[in-house]
Write a protein that holds these residues in place. Structure first.
Motif, PDB file in Angstrom:
ATOM      1  N   SER A 159     -36.492 -75.498   2.648  1.00 16.38           N
ATOM      2  CA  SER A 159     -36.278 -74.387   1.738  1.00 16.38           C
ATOM      3  C   SER A 159     -37.101 -74.554   0.465  1.00 16.38           C
ATOM      4  O   SER A 159     -37.720 -73.593  -0.027  1.00 16.38           O
ATOM      5  N   SER A 210     -40.730 -73.961   1.238  1.00 15.73           N
ATOM      6  CA  SER A 210     -40.986 -72.543   1.474  1.00 15.73           C
ATOM      7  C   SER A 210     -41.170 -71.780   0.168  1.00 15.73           C
ATOM      8  O   SER A 210     -41.899 -70.785   0.109  1.00 15.73           O
ATOM      9  N   GLN A 211     -40.519 -72.237  -0.900  1.00 16.97           N
ATOM     10  CA  GLN A 211     -40.703 -71.602  -2.196  1.00 16.97           C
ATOM     11  C   GLN A 211     -42.132 -71.799  -2.688  1.00 16.97           C
ATOM     12  O   GLN A 211     -42.685 -70.956  -3.393  1.00 16.97           O
ATOM     13  N   GLY A 241     -44.415 -70.389   0.953  1.00 22.14           N
ATOM     14  CA  GLY A 241     -44.007 -69.197   1.676  1.00 22.14           C
ATOM     15  C   GLY A 241     -43.134 -69.568   2.855  1.00 22.14           C
ATOM     16  O   GLY A 241     -43.126 -70.714   3.310  1.00 22.14           O
ATOM     17  N   ALA A 242     -42.403 -68.611   3.354  1.00 28.18           N
ATOM     18  CA  ALA A 242     -41.471 -68.880   4.452  1.00 28.18           C
ATOM     19  C   ALA A 242     -42.218 -69.205   5.734  1.00 28.18           C
ATOM     20  O   ALA A 242     -43.298 -68.666   5.999  1.00 28.18           O
ATOM     21  N   SER A 283     -48.924 -67.453   5.081  1.00 31.27           N
ATOM     22  CA  SER A 283     -48.073 -67.609   3.907  1.00 31.27           C
ATOM     23  C   SER A 283     -48.164 -69.019   3.322  1.00 31.27           C
ATOM     24  O   SER A 283     -47.184 -69.548   2.828  1.00 31.27           O
ATOM     25  N   TRP A 295     -48.759 -71.889   4.882  1.00 29.80           N
ATOM     26  CA  TRP A 295     -48.616 -72.961   5.862  1.00 29.80           C
ATOM     27  C   TRP A 295     -49.837 -72.946   6.778  1.00 29.80           C
ATOM     28  O   TRP A 295     -50.213 -71.909   7.305  1.00 29.80           O
TER      29      TRP A 295
END
Length: 202
Positions: free
Chosen positions: A92, A95-96, A99-100, A186, A188
């Motif tokens: 989590s 992801s911030q 990105g998710a 995003s 990743w």
């Protein structure tokens, strides 16, 4: 899929969906796998071998050895796991920044709302990752580990289930060729954040 139980019934379904290295595991357990059918020098699983395993223990749990072109993020969560770090919280936080992660097929025995699960992604063949991703998140890849999957029974007594990229309970198996997402976008890149090391195998 709810009326199917045991390795004998599940193995042909996985093979038909493209998951060729389907192995039996002790009933109600995650380990040990059959000798010689996991790891980098693993022997291929044949129809004849599946028949022998099925005759010996039709109700065995089911595992799939990770094939080339597939990467699995094994995310532990604090609840229900004896782990030093909560991988779900770590993902989590990343992801911030990045990105998710793309929505994808997942497998877990802990229910639809649990963040503890295996996330399946397509990646370019010939890549390898060193160690885990972050604390509480391991990387399953060709030559390293396998995934315990439906209709296996977790040691807790819960059944493993598949969930679609939308998060819904899956009534069919994910087909290896075209049903789940590439892990990029995003921020990743092939699941390679600064904390996820990748190398090309010779």
């Amino acid at each position: 899929m709810t009326d199917i139980y045991g390795y004998t019934a599940a193995a042909p379904l996985y093979r038909a969906a493209g998951w060729m290295q389907v192995i039996p595991l002790p009933e109600g357990r995650k380990t040990p796998p059959p000798a010689g059918f996991t790891g980098r020098s693993r022997k291929p699983v044949t129809d004849e071998q599946i028949q022998l395993w099925s005759q010996a223990n039709p109700n065995a749990n089911t595992g799939i050895v990770i094939p080339e072109g597939v990467l699995v993020l094994d995310i532990d969560a604090e609840q229900g796991h004896q782990v030093k770090a909560d991988g779900a919280k770590g993902i989590s936080k990343l992801s911030q920044e990045l990105g998710a992660l793309p929505a994808t097929w997942s497998s877990t025995a802990h229910g639809i709302d649990s963040p503890a699960r295996h996330l399946f992604y397509k990646v370019p063949e010939g890549l390898a990752w060193k160690g885990g991703a972050i604390e509480g998140v391991d990387i399953l890849q060709p030559g390293h580990r396998y995934s315990v999957v439906w209709p296996s029974i977790h040691p807790s007594g819960e059944m493993y289930c598949w969930y679609t990229p939308s998060g819904a309970f899956a009534s069919t198996l994910p087909h290896i060729s075209a049903t789940w997402r590439h892990c990029h976008g995003s921020g990743w890149t092939i699941c390679a954040s600064p904390t996820i090391c990748r190398t090309r195998r010779n």
